[in-house]
Design a protein around this motif. Structure first.
Motif, mmCIF file in Angstrom:
data_model
loop_
_atom_site.group_PDB
_atom_site.id
_atom_site.type_symbol
_atom_site.label_atom_id
_atom_site.label_comp_id
_atom_site.label_asym_id
_atom_site.label_seq_id
_atom_site.Cartn_x
_atom_site.Cartn_y
_atom_site.Cartn_z
ATOM 1 N N SER A 179 -12.680 14.255 2.959
ATOM 2 C CA SER A 179 -11.880 14.370 4.177
ATOM 3 C C SER A 179 -11.381 12.986 4.581
ATOM 4 O O SER A 179 -11.891 11.955 4.134
ATOM 5 C CB SER A 179 -12.689 14.999 5.309
ATOM 6 O OG SER A 179 -13.852 14.229 5.585
ATOM 7 N N VAL A 180 -10.375 12.967 5.466
ATOM 8 C CA VAL A 180 -9.797 11.707 5.928
ATOM 9 C C VAL A 180 -9.051 11.963 7.231
ATOM 10 O O VAL A 180 -8.601 13.092 7.482
ATOM 11 C CB VAL A 180 -8.842 11.122 4.860
ATOM 12 C CG1 VAL A 180 -7.591 11.992 4.711
ATOM 13 C CG2 VAL A 180 -8.467 9.684 5.176
ATOM 14 N N ASP A 181 -8.946 10.954 8.065
ATOM 15 C CA ASP A 181 -8.106 10.999 9.261
ATOM 16 C C ASP A 181 -6.846 10.199 8.983
ATOM 17 O O ASP A 181 -6.904 9.025 8.602
ATOM 18 C CB ASP A 181 -8.830 10.398 10.473
ATOM 19 C CG ASP A 181 -9.971 11.284 10.955
ATOM 20 O OD1 ASP A 181 -9.869 12.510 10.774
ATOM 21 O OD2 ASP A 181 -10.966 10.747 11.487
ATOM 22 N N VAL A 182 -5.701 10.827 9.166
ATOM 23 C CA VAL A 182 -4.411 10.186 8.910
ATOM 24 C C VAL A 182 -3.732 9.898 10.239
ATOM 25 O O VAL A 182 -3.682 10.750 11.137
ATOM 26 C CB VAL A 182 -3.525 11.085 8.037
ATOM 27 C CG1 VAL A 182 -2.133 10.492 7.876
ATOM 28 C CG2 VAL A 182 -4.167 11.284 6.670
ATOM 29 N N TYR A 204 1.927 9.001 19.087
ATOM 30 C CA TYR A 204 0.860 8.853 18.087
ATOM 31 C C TYR A 204 0.057 10.151 17.988
ATOM 32 O O TYR A 204 -0.193 10.825 18.986
ATOM 33 C CB TYR A 204 -0.071 7.709 18.462
ATOM 34 C CG TYR A 204 -1.339 7.659 17.642
ATOM 35 C CD1 TYR A 204 -1.318 7.218 16.321
ATOM 36 C CD2 TYR A 204 -2.556 8.077 18.183
ATOM 37 C CE1 TYR A 204 -2.481 7.178 15.559
ATOM 38 C CE2 TYR A 204 -3.717 8.047 17.439
ATOM 39 C CZ TYR A 204 -3.674 7.600 16.120
ATOM 40 O OH TYR A 204 -4.819 7.574 15.369
ATOM 41 N N LEU A 205 -0.321 10.486 16.752
ATOM 42 C CA LEU A 205 -1.170 11.657 16.527
ATOM 43 C C LEU A 205 -2.134 11.360 15.384
ATOM 44 O O LEU A 205 -1.722 10.870 14.319
ATOM 45 C CB LEU A 205 -0.320 12.881 16.162
ATOM 46 C CG LEU A 205 -1.088 14.183 15.909
ATOM 47 C CD1 LEU A 205 -1.751 14.666 17.211
ATOM 48 C CD2 LEU A 205 -0.150 15.254 15.355
ATOM 49 N N MET A 231 0.849 -1.195 0.000
ATOM 50 C CA MET A 231 0.000 0.000 0.000
ATOM 51 C C MET A 231 0.883 1.243 0.000
ATOM 52 O O MET A 231 1.886 1.309 0.695
ATOM 53 C CB MET A 231 -0.899 -0.011 1.235
ATOM 54 C CG MET A 231 -1.801 1.232 1.333
ATOM 55 S SD MET A 231 -2.844 1.198 2.796
ATOM 56 C CE MET A 231 -3.853 -0.217 2.424
ATOM 57 N N ARG A 232 0.502 2.245 -0.776
ATOM 58 C CA ARG A 232 1.280 3.484 -0.867
ATOM 59 C C ARG A 232 1.144 4.274 0.428
ATOM 60 O O ARG A 232 0.056 4.490 0.931
ATOM 61 C CB ARG A 232 0.779 4.320 -2.052
ATOM 62 C CG ARG A 232 1.525 5.610 -2.250
ATOM 63 C CD ARG A 232 1.060 6.239 -3.548
ATOM 64 N NE ARG A 232 1.730 7.505 -3.769
ATOM 65 C CZ ARG A 232 1.238 8.669 -3.381
ATOM 66 N NH1 ARG A 232 0.086 8.718 -2.770
ATOM 67 N NH2 ARG A 232 1.895 9.783 -3.633
ATOM 68 N N SER A 233 2.246 4.679 0.990
ATOM 69 C CA SER A 233 2.220 5.457 2.230
ATOM 70 C C SER A 233 1.608 6.812 1.996
ATOM 71 O O SER A 233 1.753 7.407 0.933
ATOM 72 C CB SER A 233 3.648 5.641 2.766
ATOM 73 O OG SER A 233 3.641 6.544 3.833
ATOM 74 N N TYR A 234 0.927 7.335 2.987
ATOM 75 C CA TYR A 234 0.385 8.688 2.903
ATOM 76 C C TYR A 234 1.480 9.733 3.072
ATOM 77 O O TYR A 234 1.273 10.909 2.785
ATOM 78 C CB TYR A 234 -0.656 8.920 4.003
ATOM 79 C CG TYR A 234 -1.984 8.269 3.766
ATOM 80 C CD1 TYR A 234 -2.529 7.409 4.701
ATOM 81 C CD2 TYR A 234 -2.680 8.521 2.594
ATOM 82 C CE1 TYR A 234 -3.759 6.811 4.478
ATOM 83 C CE2 TYR A 234 -3.907 7.926 2.363
ATOM 84 C CZ TYR A 234 -4.442 7.063 3.314
ATOM 85 O OH TYR A 234 -5.646 6.495 3.074
ATOM 86 N N LEU A 235 2.652 9.308 3.565
ATOM 87 C CA LEU A 235 3.668 10.294 3.918
ATOM 88 C C LEU A 235 4.612 10.533 2.758
ATOM 89 O O LEU A 235 5.136 9.607 2.190
ATOM 90 C CB LEU A 235 4.487 9.816 5.123
ATOM 91 C CG LEU A 235 3.696 9.447 6.383
ATOM 92 C CD1 LEU A 235 4.658 9.038 7.473
ATOM 93 C CD2 LEU A 235 2.855 10.628 6.837
ATOM 94 N N SER A 253 5.918 6.543 10.728
ATOM 95 C CA SER A 253 5.035 5.594 10.047
ATOM 96 C C SER A 253 3.606 6.131 10.023
ATOM 97 O O SER A 253 3.221 6.927 10.880
ATOM 98 C CB SER A 253 5.056 4.242 10.748
ATOM 99 O OG SER A 253 4.118 3.348 10.168
ATOM 100 N N SER A 254 2.845 5.676 9.038
ATOM 101 C CA SER A 254 1.426 6.002 8.995
ATOM 102 C C SER A 254 0.555 4.797 9.333
ATOM 103 O O SER A 254 -0.667 4.927 9.411
ATOM 104 C CB SER A 254 1.041 6.519 7.597
ATOM 105 O OG SER A 254 1.286 5.514 6.624
ATOM 106 N N ASP A 255 1.191 3.637 9.537
ATOM 107 C CA ASP A 255 0.405 2.441 9.839
ATOM 108 C C ASP A 255 0.980 1.615 10.985
ATOM 109 O O ASP A 255 0.493 0.506 11.252
ATOM 110 C CB ASP A 255 0.290 1.562 8.589
ATOM 111 C CG ASP A 255 1.647 1.143 8.031
ATOM 112 O OD1 ASP A 255 2.680 1.404 8.695
ATOM 113 O OD2 ASP A 255 1.668 0.569 6.928
#
Length: 481
Positions: free
Chosen positions: A98-101, A120-121, A1-5, A72-74
């Motif tokens: 919209s989305v929560d990351v 974590y945030l 999966m492509r990272s959001y970062l 990391s995003s996951d």
């Protein structure tokens, strides 16, 4: 999966130093601890952040120091960095508003120990619609013969790569999709519809071949307003931007006259053409400092000239500046690309101009039937009793004389594929020497197609009938094929 970062790690290495353990009984390595600069972001609805977010973090270690961080995003796939802050470009999934990351950060100490409880945030994001803009300072305005050119831009706070589509329309016509990377667009109206509702061919950048589909909604002979909007990956549209109105008309003749001089000089040529019964369309690129010149010589003038079979340009050594590109040059040089394309297709051009001894000939030599101008120390003049005469078929072309002493005459060196046409009786002063060729011409498939005078014909006014005769002979007789 492509990272959001997408990490833009721009700042210096963050290193937090702590004191080591006191000497004594050895103890195990203490694990590092990690904190993000803010604990939570309590934003909802329209108050959410856009996709570009700047964050910072830090770590501590009781018995050593922090050598870096993993992000990391996951909480599974990690990216190492030595920075303690960064600007993130998050992706908002296609079709979502919209989305929560999730963002996780864990410190690594000098013994390669990793914080087992990463900071974590949760980052609440909302898509920002793109912004579309037509450059009204460079677009075609006023009344234009068949052609209009526009340049546009579009930006998005969520990243310009999130813009997926651009659409344009004229007046109340249909939206027409264009590639987002085609920011310079020209339109040429249907040559078969002189007035009323019409369509236009669409040209991208400097392409000479139109798109396969036309755009509707235009009015031949009437006011036309272009509209632009863009769409992003979340299917959000920009506000519609509006261009200035332009009136598009069809040619009324197969001859186009381009003026690159003052209004009084232009009137002299127009009077001679009118007295000879020659019909023509007219473009004023010379008066008021060239204010009417197009922002984009290519493609605007290239497309404009395609509508004609004959072209008459009268100019001088005056230098103009292109308002869009900053390019400077004489009118003949600025029009060079368009004229070259025009004559390459077998169409015909007459040019009367003058050159300064220091004129930049870039865009002129080769395009017109000359390779250089004659340069020499000293001065040269033409006196009222001097004659400028044809060297080919002299019975068909008039002798030319001025009623005043002429200075600033610059003979030319013809190109290898050209033939001598007119010479003049020069009076050299202060050691000037050189050839006296002031007219050359080219042929296309045996027919006269290009004529160049390196002198301004309007100055040879001892007998005004001569100007009418030479214009009529070249434009009507020589170009009648």
């Amino acid at each position: 999966m492509r990272s959001y970062l997408q990490l833009l790690l721009t700042l210096s290495l963050g290193v937090a130093l702590t004191s080591g353990c006191d000497k004594g009984t050895p103890v195990g390595n203490a694990l590092p601890q990690t904190r993000i600069s803010i604990d939570e972001i309590n934003l909802t609805g329209e108050d959410r952040l856009n996709s570009e977010v700047t964050l910072s973090w830090y770590g501590t270690d009781k018995d050593g120091y922090i050598k870096g961080y993993e992000i990391s995003s996951d909480n599974t796939t990690w990216v190492f960095t030595t920075s303690q802050d960064s600007t993130f470009q998050f992706d908002i999934p296609a079709g979502q508003d919209s989305v929560d990351v999730d963002l996780y950060v864990r410190a690594i100490d000098n013994n390669d120990a990793v914080d087992p409880t990463p900071a974590y945030l949760k980052i609440p994001l909302k898509n920002t619609p793109p912004v579309a803009k037509i450059e009204t300072t460079t677009q075609t305005t006023g009344t234009s013969i068949g052609v209009a050119t526009y340049r546009w831009t579009s930006t998005d706070q969520d990243g310009n790569e999130s813009i997926t589509m651009a659409e344009i329309k004229f007046n109340n016509g249909s939206w027409y999709e264009v590639p987002v990377n085609q920011n310079l667009i020209s339109f040429v109206i249907d040559p078969n519809i002189p007035s009323g509702p019409t369509t236009a061919s669409v040209y991208y950048a400097n392409n000479s071949t139109p798109q396969t589909t036309t755009i509707d909604g235009l009015e031949a002979g009437g006011s036309n307003v272009l509209y632009l909007r863009t769409k992003d990956i979340a299917n959000s549209y920009s506000e519609v931007d509006t261009a200035l109105a332009v009136t598009l008309v069809l040619p009324t003749s197969d001859l186009l006259v381009v003026n690159g001089q003052s209004a009084s000089v232009a009137t002299t040529y127009q009077t001679a053409l009118n007295n000879s019964g020659i019909t023509y369309d007219y473009l004023d690129y010379g008066t008021n400092g060239g204010v009417n010149q197009p922002a984009f010589w290519s493609p605007t003038v290239n497309l404009l000239l395609q509508q004609y079979d004959r072209l008459f340009i009268h100019s001088d050594a005056q230098v103009f500046q292109n308002q869009a590109t900053g390019q400077t040059g004489a009118l003949l040089a600025l029009m060079g690309s368009a004229v070259q394309e025009f004559t390459n297709s077998g169409k015909k051009v007459l040019v009367t101009t003058s050159f300064g001894t220091l004129s930049d000939l870039s865009g002129i030599t080769g395009t017109y039937p000359m390779t250089d101008v004659v340069t020499s120390p000293g001065l040269v003049r033409i006196y009222p009793d001097s004659v400028t005469y044809p060297v080919i078929d002299s019975a068909s072309y008039p002798l030319l004389q001025s009623s005043n002493v002429l200075v600033g005459i610059t003979p030319i060196v013809k190109s290898a594929d050209a033939e001598n046409f007119y010479r003049t009786e020069l009076t050299p002063l202060s050691g000037w020497s050189g050839d006296n060729l002031v007219g050359a011409r080219r042929r296309y498939q045996g027919n006269i197609s290009e004529v160049l005078f390196s002198m301004e014909l309007w100055r040879f006014n001892k007998n005004p009938q001569m100007l009418e005769d030479i214009l009529n002979q070249i434009l009507t007789n020589d170009f009648d094929w």
